[in-house]
Design a protein around this motif. Structure first.
Motif: not given
Length: 288
Positions: A199-214, A217-222
């Motif tokens: 985890f890079p201390e100076a960065s906010t762009g590490f990894g992803k959220n695996d739950l986001q794709v689901v 799809r289930l909640f278009p406003p997201i």
């Protein structure tokens, strides 16, 4: 005589990333995530009672008193400590339900921390974290009291240095039930585990959220809120949703985006900005 403690913060959290790395035999998912505390959240007020009653003195839409994590936390501590004291608890509710911000878990943690202090029940931080896990997987993090790298079902915690920045958070007007996200057959459950040193201390762009794709799809406003916010940076969803966020290193940048959200005229979006914080505001009640 009643002892009182008012204006007790229950801060929100963000998941800076959230990876699902597997699934246990009992059905629980194995996770890796970075928890970030914010200077925005609910506010609770406590007053002890001599008759042993636990009362929530504030109405919370959609949450019956008996099932509220605040009341359940107080009753759990009461039972484990055998105290004869009770409490009146009021709440100024700011965090949405089903938002992925840890609102209910944070409320429960604040309740355990404050009543442990007011009732003088004498539990240390580790013991309170163990109690909190009986209420929900995120509760121990808030009692842990600092930004953390979490593994397991979210209960294995290690301190984590995170960037100092401002976040714009959009509540897209829907609630995303956690169970619906985790039970979806299209959920990715085999992301390769990472190490805390990755985890890079100076960065906010590490990894992803695996739950986001689901969730999108289930909640278009997201999905709509994410698409809009991505024009300003690496926007992503927190937890199992529904809230989305984007990081900015200067407050004026966050303020400009916040004003842009409000100028869209969307009646279903609520937006706010918050600063990252290193420690839970009530950590001093539990010592070092």
């Amino acid at each position: 005589m009643a002892r009182t403690l008012n204006n007790c913060p229950a801060p929100a959290k963000l998941n800076l990333f959230l990876h699902v790395t597997g699934r246990r035999a009992d059905g629980y998912h194995l996770l890796q995530t970075a928890f970030q505390l914010l200077d925005h959240g609910d506010m609770l007020h406590f007053s002890t009672r001599d008759d042993g009653r636990i009362r929530r003195t504030t109405e919370v839409d959609g949450v019956p008193e008996a099932s509220d994590l605040i009341v359940r936390a107080a009753r759990l501590l009461q039972a484990k400590s055998s105290t004869r004291l009770g409490a009146d608890i009021a709440i100024d509710k700011r965090l949405p339900m089903g938002g992925g911000l840890g609102g209910g878990s944070s409320d429960a943690a604040t309740t355990l921390i404050v009543l442990n202090h007011l009732w003088q029940t004498g539990f240390d931080r580790t013991e309170l974290m163990q109690l909190g896990l009986q209420l929900g997987a995120d509760v121990p993090f808030f009692i842990f009291g600092q930004n953390a790298f979490a593994e397991g079902v979210g209960e294995a915690l290690a301190p984590l240095a995170t960037p100092e920045c401002w976040y714009v958070v959009i509540e897209p007007g829907v609630a995303a039930p956690t169970a619906a996200i985790f039970s979806d057959p299209e959920l990715t459950r085999d992301t390769k585990p990472v190490r805390i040193t990755d985890f890079p201390e100076a960065s906010t762009g590490f990894g992803k959220n695996d739950l986001q794709v689901v969730a999108t799809r289930l909640f278009p406003p997201i999905a709509e809120a994410l698409k809009w916010l991505r024009q300003f940076g690496d926007a992503r969803m927190t937890g199992s949703g529904a809230c989305v966020f984007c990081a900015f290193f200067q407050e004026h940048e966050a303020e400009q985006v916040l004003q842009a959200v409000r100028s869209t005229g969307s009646r279903n979006w609520k937006a706010w900005k918050a600063k990252s914080i290193e420690r839970h505001p009530l950590s001093n009640l539990l010592g070092s």
